[in-house]
Design a protein around this motif. Structure first.
Motif, PDB file in Angstrom:
ATOM      1  N   VAL A 156      -8.304  50.956   2.325  1.00 46.10           N
ATOM      2  CA  VAL A 156      -7.215  49.985   2.261  1.00 46.10           C
ATOM      3  C   VAL A 156      -5.926  50.735   1.984  1.00 46.10           C
ATOM      4  O   VAL A 156      -5.845  51.529   1.037  1.00 46.10           O
ATOM      5  CB  VAL A 156      -7.463  48.939   1.154  1.00 46.10           C
ATOM      6  CG1 VAL A 156      -6.333  47.918   1.114  1.00 46.10           C
ATOM      7  CG2 VAL A 156      -8.805  48.242   1.362  1.00 46.10           C
ATOM      8  N   SER A 167      -3.839  45.943  -5.288  1.00 44.41           N
ATOM      9  CA  SER A 167      -4.408  44.681  -5.766  1.00 44.41           C
ATOM     10  C   SER A 167      -5.392  44.103  -4.756  1.00 44.41           C
ATOM     11  O   SER A 167      -6.475  43.616  -5.114  1.00 44.41           O
ATOM     12  CB  SER A 167      -3.290  43.674  -6.043  1.00 44.41           C
ATOM     13  OG  SER A 167      -3.820  42.439  -6.476  1.00 44.41           O
ATOM     14  N   ILE A 168      -5.029  44.189  -3.469  1.00 44.09           N
ATOM     15  CA  ILE A 168      -5.933  43.722  -2.412  1.00 44.09           C
ATOM     16  C   ILE A 168      -7.228  44.534  -2.418  1.00 44.09           C
ATOM     17  O   ILE A 168      -8.332  43.985  -2.347  1.00 44.09           O
ATOM     18  CB  ILE A 168      -5.259  43.823  -1.033  1.00 44.09           C
ATOM     19  CG1 ILE A 168      -4.025  42.920  -0.957  1.00 44.09           C
ATOM     20  CG2 ILE A 168      -6.247  43.501   0.084  1.00 44.09           C
ATOM     21  CD1 ILE A 168      -4.302  41.459  -1.031  1.00 44.09           C
ATOM     22  N   ASN A 171      -9.459  43.622  -5.551  1.00 47.49           N
ATOM     23  CA  ASN A 171     -10.083  42.302  -5.439  1.00 47.49           C
ATOM     24  C   ASN A 171     -11.095  42.239  -4.302  1.00 47.49           C
ATOM     25  O   ASN A 171     -12.097  41.526  -4.392  1.00 47.49           O
ATOM     26  CB  ASN A 171      -9.001  41.235  -5.253  1.00 47.49           C
ATOM     27  CG  ASN A 171      -8.332  40.849  -6.560  1.00 47.49           C
ATOM     28  OD1 ASN A 171      -8.865  40.060  -7.334  1.00 47.49           O
ATOM     29  ND2 ASN A 171      -7.160  41.429  -6.807  1.00 47.49           N
ATOM     30  N   LEU A 172     -10.838  42.990  -3.244  1.00 49.72           N
ATOM     31  CA  LEU A 172     -11.796  43.054  -2.136  1.00 49.72           C
ATOM     32  C   LEU A 172     -13.104  43.690  -2.600  1.00 49.72           C
ATOM     33  O   LEU A 172     -14.197  43.188  -2.300  1.00 49.72           O
ATOM     34  CB  LEU A 172     -11.195  43.849  -0.978  1.00 49.72           C
ATOM     35  CG  LEU A 172     -12.089  44.074   0.236  1.00 49.72           C
ATOM     36  CD1 LEU A 172     -12.476  42.746   0.879  1.00 49.72           C
ATOM     37  CD2 LEU A 172     -11.383  44.968   1.268  1.00 49.72           C
ATOM     38  N   ASP A 271      -8.937  52.953  -2.288  1.00 50.07           N
ATOM     39  CA  ASP A 271      -7.554  52.533  -2.494  1.00 50.07           C
ATOM     40  C   ASP A 271      -6.672  53.731  -2.155  1.00 50.07           C
ATOM     41  O   ASP A 271      -6.510  54.645  -2.956  1.00 50.07           O
ATOM     42  CB  ASP A 271      -7.366  52.090  -3.946  1.00 50.07           C
ATOM     43  CG  ASP A 271      -5.946  51.615  -4.247  1.00 50.07           C
ATOM     44  OD1 ASP A 271      -5.129  51.537  -3.297  1.00 50.07           O
ATOM     45  OD2 ASP A 271      -5.653  51.332  -5.420  1.00 50.07           O
ATOM     46  N   VAL A 293      -2.356  46.571   4.665  1.00 43.98           N
ATOM     47  CA  VAL A 293      -1.721  45.461   3.955  1.00 43.98           C
ATOM     48  C   VAL A 293      -0.216  45.537   4.190  1.00 43.98           C
ATOM     49  O   VAL A 293       0.404  46.584   3.990  1.00 43.98           O
ATOM     50  CB  VAL A 293      -2.025  45.510   2.450  1.00 43.98           C
ATOM     51  CG1 VAL A 293      -1.390  44.321   1.734  1.00 43.98           C
ATOM     52  CG2 VAL A 293      -3.537  45.533   2.218  1.00 43.98           C
ATOM     53  N   LEU A 324      -3.648  42.570   7.027  1.00 39.84           N
ATOM     54  CA  LEU A 324      -3.510  41.484   6.073  1.00 39.84           C
ATOM     55  C   LEU A 324      -2.035  41.307   5.741  1.00 39.84           C
ATOM     56  O   LEU A 324      -1.335  42.287   5.433  1.00 39.84           O
ATOM     57  CB  LEU A 324      -4.271  41.767   4.783  1.00 39.84           C
ATOM     58  CG  LEU A 324      -5.800  41.794   4.811  1.00 39.84           C
ATOM     59  CD1 LEU A 324      -6.329  43.036   5.521  1.00 39.84           C
ATOM     60  CD2 LEU A 324      -6.346  41.755   3.392  1.00 39.84           C
ATOM     61  N   ASN A 326       0.431  39.941   3.085  1.00 41.68           N
ATOM     62  CA  ASN A 326       0.372  39.594   1.665  1.00 41.68           C
ATOM     63  C   ASN A 326       1.729  39.073   1.171  1.00 41.68           C
ATOM     64  O   ASN A 326       2.768  39.357   1.765  1.00 41.68           O
ATOM     65  CB  ASN A 326      -0.039  40.831   0.861  1.00 41.68           C
ATOM     66  CG  ASN A 326      -0.418  40.499  -0.567  1.00 41.68           C
ATOM     67  OD1 ASN A 326      -0.896  39.389  -0.848  1.00 41.68           O
ATOM     68  ND2 ASN A 326      -0.217  41.430  -1.481  1.00 41.68           N
ATOM     69  N   ILE A 353      -2.273  36.067   2.795  1.00 45.94           N
ATOM     70  CA  ILE A 353      -2.394  35.841   1.359  1.00 45.94           C
ATOM     71  C   ILE A 353      -1.080  35.252   0.839  1.00 45.94           C
ATOM     72  O   ILE A 353      -0.040  35.921   0.899  1.00 45.94           O
ATOM     73  CB  ILE A 353      -2.712  37.147   0.603  1.00 45.94           C
ATOM     74  CG1 ILE A 353      -3.910  37.855   1.242  1.00 45.94           C
ATOM     75  CG2 ILE A 353      -2.985  36.854  -0.868  1.00 45.94           C
ATOM     76  CD1 ILE A 353      -5.182  37.081   1.231  1.00 45.94           C
ATOM     77  N   PHE A 383     -10.851  36.385   0.144  1.00 49.41           N
ATOM     78  CA  PHE A 383     -11.356  37.732  -0.119  1.00 49.41           C
ATOM     79  C   PHE A 383     -12.857  37.807   0.135  1.00 49.41           C
ATOM     80  O   PHE A 383     -13.357  38.806   0.682  1.00 49.41           O
ATOM     81  CB  PHE A 383     -11.039  38.151  -1.561  1.00 49.41           C
ATOM     82  CG  PHE A 383      -9.639  38.651  -1.757  1.00 49.41           C
ATOM     83  CD1 PHE A 383      -9.192  39.781  -1.098  1.00 49.41           C
ATOM     84  CD2 PHE A 383      -8.762  37.991  -2.604  1.00 49.41           C
ATOM     85  CE1 PHE A 383      -7.897  40.250  -1.275  1.00 49.41           C
ATOM     86  CE2 PHE A 383      -7.461  38.441  -2.778  1.00 49.41           C
ATOM     87  CZ  PHE A 383      -7.035  39.574  -2.118  1.00 49.41           C
TER      88      PHE A 383
END
Length: 417
Positions: A156, A167-168, A171-172, A271, A293, A324, A326, A353, A383
């Motif tokens: 990501v 953060s994505i 949480n993913l 990440d 993202v 994504l 966001n 999101i 998610f």
């Protein structure tokens, strides 16, 4: 002995372990096989191999290795009859070094020939035609365990700084571990400024840096010691988040760690920090699935398109990255609508999101995930669905009629008005 002509198209790509650092020489009879070898050689799964392609088939291989050492893997295309082929292979065997593997690519689905070749020590007999990924998978199986045991690497990255990519990612990973009940690792690769420790309310004494700076020591035991538990299903490989040293990392800095995680964890979410360097490109190119993202602004749009164009060139046999959008719907902020964003990058958005300052802020300040703060949130459901898609567990419907359609339509109408 199958042709495997149908590689996955749509849905998730097949899990194929990268080949090790080996030398490969192919001896072709047709231009079709030359093209297949050249395409396979530049695939990310064969990044560590050194490939040479020759014409002339088995006869050329015999001449080439009369007085020269043989590579780790010899691939031979043949049209010859069974008796001629067996005789040629017996001659070639006299020159083969111990440990050299031989694969024969034939054009007849002949089970008797297959059995005879295997009995003589040939590693595999593959029937043409077949596609690139199926061919690479057959070679990979010579050096690795069954594909079912391979973990999936999901990277990501943010299209620009400040879009909430970390953060994505966190949480993913939480959703994959919780919703799929799958052992998952979240690895924070932002060594100086990583936030995974904060987001999960963890302060481990060791983390990913210990493995990065001692690559020769990296094995499953070391990585297991460096992991800290976030839940029964989720483990964290934390970044030091200090600037007491410079992190000028080499291109292969994370290779050993990712190889171990792929072999030991069913799911790993990386990440990746927003920077462009040799090692970040290598991590993104080598991942099984990518998620970019972005925010609904012009800089994110430009950077997303740049990333997509660049990564497509290095991942020709893979699905396009998921995109994504966001923090959509910030009050009084001019935004590019999700529909216009998707049209410009020519890819359907995997998720939209919405901007929920209270939910995200509470989670961040308390060191919790969104599902812990508000388990029934539509964002949490998003998610969960995205995690299933990235793990190949449930194919999502297209956005026009799928889970994210109401969000896309709602924010498109809001911004258009």
């Amino acid at each position: 002995m199958t042709s495997d002509a149908g590689a996955a198209s749509g849905g998730s790509a097949p899990q194929i372990a990268p080949l090790p650092r080996i030398s490969v020489q192919a001896f072709c009879e047709t231009q079709d096989f030359v093209a297949l070898m050249n395409t396979a050689a530049v695939d990310r799964r064969m990044d560590k191999t050194h490939v040479k392609v020759h014409m002339g088939g088995v006869a050329a291989a015999i001449e080439a290795f009369r007085g020269a050492p043989t590579p780790n893997l010899i691939i031979l295309e043949t049209f010859g009859d069974r008796r001629q082929l067996i005789g040629q292979l017996d001659t070639l065997a006299e020159s083969c070094d111990p440990g050299t593997k031989v694969v024969v690519l034939g054009h007849e689905n002949d089970i008797a020939l297959y059995r005879e070749l295997i009995s003589r020590g040939v590693s595999d007999y593959i029937v043409a035609p077949l596609d690139t990924l199926s061919f690479i998978a057959r070679l990979s199986e010579l050096y690795t365990a069954a594909a079912e045991s391979l973990g999936r690497i999901i990277a990501v990255v943010g299209a620009k700084g400040g879009v909430g990519a970390s953060s994505i990612a966190h949480n993913l990973a939480w959703s994959i571990a919780r919703a799929l009940q799958m052992q998952t690792v979240i690895a924070d690769l932002d060594l100086p400024f990583g936030t995974a420790g904060l987001d999960f309310n963890q302060d481990p004494p060791q983390g990913v840096a210990e493995a990065v700076f001692a690559p020769d020591r990296v094995d499953s035991n070391l990585v297991d010691r460096l992991l800290s538990k976030c839940s029964d299903q989720l483990s964290l490989l934390a970044a030091p988040a200090t600037i007491d040293r410079l992190y000028d990392l080499p291109e292969s800095a994370f290779d050993a760690i990712i190889d171990v995680l792929r072999a030991t964890s069913p799911s790993t979410v990386l990440d990746v920090p927003h920077q462009w360097s040799a090692w970040t490109k290598r991590v993104l190119v080598g991942a099984d699935q990518l998620a970019i993202v972005a925010a609904p602004d012009l800089a994110s749009l430009r950077n997303t398109k740049t990333l997509l164009d660049t990564l497509r060139l290095s991942r020709r046999n893979d699905q396009a990255p998921k995109v994504l959008l966001n923090m959509v719907g910030v009050p009084r902020r001019p935004e590019i609508t999700p529909a216009d964003f998707a049209k410009a990058i020519e890819i359907e958005l995997a998720a939209v999101i919405p901007f929920e300052a209270k939910l995200f802020g509470s989670a961040a300040n308390n060191g919790q995930m969104l599902a812990e703060v508000e388990p029934g949130s539509k964002i949490v459901e998003s998610f969960d669905a995205l995690g299933r898609e990235l793990m190949g567990r449930t194919g999502l419907r297209k956005a026009k009629s799928g889970l994210f359609a109401p969000l896309i339509e709602r924010f498109s109408r809001r911004r258009a008005g």
